[in-house]
Scaffold this motif. Structure first.
Motif, PDB file in Angstrom:
ATOM      1  N   CYS A 128      34.661  48.286   1.634  1.00  0.00           N
ATOM      2  CA  CYS A 128      34.182  48.772   0.336  1.00  0.00           C
ATOM      3  C   CYS A 128      33.550  47.678  -0.514  1.00  0.00           C
ATOM      4  O   CYS A 128      32.895  47.979  -1.517  1.00  0.00           O
ATOM      5  CB  CYS A 128      35.321  49.444  -0.427  1.00  0.00           C
ATOM      6  SG  CYS A 128      36.653  48.331  -0.924  1.00  0.00           S
ATOM      7  N   GLY A 159      34.302  51.196   3.295  1.00  0.00           N
ATOM      8  CA  GLY A 159      33.051  51.470   2.610  1.00  0.00           C
ATOM      9  C   GLY A 159      32.711  52.948   2.584  1.00  0.00           C
ATOM     10  O   GLY A 159      33.184  53.739   3.410  1.00  0.00           O
ATOM     11  N   TYR A 160      31.836  53.319   1.648  1.00  0.00           N
ATOM     12  CA  TYR A 160      31.497  54.729   1.451  1.00  0.00           C
ATOM     13  C   TYR A 160      30.923  55.366   2.715  1.00  0.00           C
ATOM     14  O   TYR A 160      31.388  56.422   3.159  1.00  0.00           O
ATOM     15  CB  TYR A 160      30.494  54.873   0.297  1.00  0.00           C
ATOM     16  CG  TYR A 160      29.999  56.287   0.142  1.00  0.00           C
ATOM     17  CD1 TYR A 160      30.677  57.198  -0.644  1.00  0.00           C
ATOM     18  CD2 TYR A 160      28.845  56.724   0.816  1.00  0.00           C
ATOM     19  CE1 TYR A 160      30.242  58.503  -0.765  1.00  0.00           C
ATOM     20  CE2 TYR A 160      28.401  58.027   0.706  1.00  0.00           C
ATOM     21  CZ  TYR A 160      29.105  58.927  -0.091  1.00  0.00           C
ATOM     22  OH  TYR A 160      28.671  60.218  -0.193  1.00  0.00           O
TER      23      TYR A 160
END
Length: 318
Positions: A128, A159-160
């Motif tokens: 992220c 992370g997204y």
């Protein structure tokens, strides 16, 4: 009602059990189940195994107080016997190196859930706080193996793009074990509404942590934790929110570590000594806060433990 804290942290120093007696704080204040972290980030395979050996030896030497979790049945047996049920978690795929077969070994040793990535990119996908390039082929194989052996996959610290792709790719529901809604406080560690919705749509659960930095205003009060819980409940329903306090028992240790590793925990993102955190001793106050804000008993039971139990019943192989 069952009370399940899905993430707690003891010092990760092999053979150092000086803080382990503090596990009783959880039980004394009404917690039935605790997931104890055994490694994160860049920690090596050896480091994870050494911590598992340390914690398992200490816990099994105290059968009157603790029961190691291998299955849902162990949770029910621990409650009946007046024991604290303890499982383990791992924060990041570095724990398995390039060897997928380690996942089954960790599961056999009591690891109940594992992250894909911890803040930074690794072999499985993006963190992220990094330039997230998405879930890798290794990450997809990792999710398949975790589903096969009955280990829950987690997207906290991930992370997204990797989290979104992992939720779609996983054969079983994924969780955010200790992540808060970004709509209430902007931080890379918090997650946007569309990830919360995607996780819930697959049957997953978002665990709200008690870290003031991620709650906003460095305010780790039960009232602020309740605000985040109610936001997620309103967004996706009461069945998709739980508790993962991320309480760190050695406060001095974490202050020193954060200060010494600005590359991993950048000061401009708020990391540093003196972060507030909600204690497991405050869970009764959190329950009272949620009830005062209109949460019914059945809803409270879901949030405090029932939702984690449902996912465990679905994913773990008993």
């Amino acid at each position: 009602m069952l009370v399940w804290d899905n993430h707690a942290c003891m010092p990760l120093r092999p053979q150092d059990v000086s803080f382990m007696e503090q596990l009783q704080w959880h039980y004394t204040h009404g917690t039935d189940v605790v997931m104890l972290n055994v490694g994160f980030g860049d920690d090596s395979v050896e480091a994870h195994l050494r911590m598992l050996a340390t914690f398992r030896a200490w816990l099994t030497a105290r059968p009157g107080q603790y029961r190691l979790i291998r299955s849902v049945a162990d949770i029910h047996a621990a409650r009946a016997a007046g024991q604290l049920a303890v499982g383990f978690d791992i924060e990041g795929a570095n724990a398995i190196g390039d060897q997928l077969s380690l996942i089954e070994l960790y599961r056999d040793l009591g690891v109940c859930w594992m992250l894909l990535a911890y803040n930074q990119n690794n072999r499985a996908g993006g963190g992220c706080q990094d330039d997230d390039l998405g879930l890798t082929a290794f990450g997809r194989a990792m999710l398949e193996e975790m589903a096969r052996v009955g280990m829950i996959g987690c997207c906290s610290h991930t992370g997204y793009r990797t989290a979104r792709e992992a939720i779609d790719a996983s054969p079983t529901p994924l969780i955010f074990s200790h992540s808060n809604p970004r709509a209430l406080f902007e931080h890379p560690r918090n997650i946007p509404d569309d990830l919360i919705r995607a996780c819930a749509a697959r049957g997953g659960v978002i665990g709200i942590n008690g870290i003031g930095l991620f709650l906003g205003g460095n305010d780790a009060s039960p009232a602020n934790v309740a605000r985040h819980i109610l936001y997620v409940a309103d967004l996706v329903g009461i069945d998709h929110v739980g508790i993962g306090l991320d309480f760190i028992h050695d406060r001095h240790d974490i202050d020193v570590f954060l200060t010494a590793n600005p590359d991993k925990f950048p000061p401009h993102l708020g990391y540093g000594a003196g972060m507030s955190m909600m204690s497991p001793a405050e869970l009764p106050a959190l329950a009272a806060e949620l009830q005062a804000r209109g949460m019914a008993a059945a809803e409270l039971a879901a949030v405090l433990g029932g939702n984690w139990l449902r996912v465990a019943e679905q994913v773990w192989r008993n």
